[in-house]
Design an enzyme around this catalytic site. Sequence first.
Site, PDB file in Angstrom:
ATOM      1  N   HIS A  65     100.463  87.466  77.878  1.00 48.57           N
ATOM      2  CA  HIS A  65     101.894  87.646  78.155  1.00 48.57           C
ATOM      3  C   HIS A  65     102.172  87.731  79.657  1.00 48.57           C
ATOM      4  O   HIS A  65     103.326  87.618  80.071  1.00 48.57           O
ATOM      5  CB  HIS A  65     102.449  88.864  77.414  1.00 48.57           C
ATOM      6  N   ASP A  66     101.131  87.923  80.448  1.00 47.42           N
ATOM      7  CA  ASP A  66     101.295  87.984  81.908  1.00 47.42           C
ATOM      8  C   ASP A  66     101.293  86.608  82.564  1.00 47.42           C
ATOM      9  O   ASP A  66     101.454  86.510  83.779  1.00 47.42           O
ATOM     10  CB  ASP A  66     100.157  88.808  82.536  1.00 47.42           C
ATOM     11  N   GLU A  93      98.846  90.638  71.085  1.00 50.84           N
ATOM     12  CA  GLU A  93     100.036  90.410  71.903  1.00 50.84           C
ATOM     13  C   GLU A  93     101.274  90.767  71.094  1.00 50.84           C
ATOM     14  O   GLU A  93     101.247  90.759  69.861  1.00 50.84           O
ATOM     15  CB  GLU A  93     100.142  88.929  72.319  1.00 50.84           C
TER      16      GLU A  93
END
Length: 143
Positions: A65-66, A93
Site C-alpha cells: 500500500h506504500d 493489506e
Amino acid sequence: MRQRSERAIGWLGLRGRRCISFDLAPVIAAAKGRSAPGVELVAGDMFDAATIPACDALFMKHVLHDWSDADCVRILRSCHQALREGGEVVLGEIVMPALGRITAEKARAFCHTTMDTNMILVDGQERTQAQWEQLALAAGFEM
C-alpha cells in the site's frame, strides 16, 4: 516482539520450517540478535528477484500500500520469480470497499490519517479487491 514472532510461527504451522525475515541491509543489521528463534535474517531488495531466497510462500503485511501500481507490479514480479513451482504470495493489506458501496467520507475514515499521509508521500494507496487482483495479474500470477 520476539514472543509475538514465536507465537505467529506456531500459529502458522511453521515450526521446523525455514522462516526468513527479508529486508534492506540496514534494517537486517539493526535486527541482528533480536529475531525469534528459527527466523533467519536475510538482507536484500524486493525489487531485485536475485536477492530474494527461493521459497514456497512469501508473506507481506502492509508493504504494497506504500507503493504506486507500477512499483507494486515490479515487487510482485520479483516475488513471483523467487517462488518455487506452486508457491504463493500472501498479502496482509487493507481491501477498500468498491466505489459506490460506501460514501467517499466513510472510505476516507476507513484508514488512519497517518497511513494516508505516508502513502501520499510515496505515491501509495489503499486498493479494492479488484485493484489488488489487477496488480497480481499484471505481475504474472493466476487468480
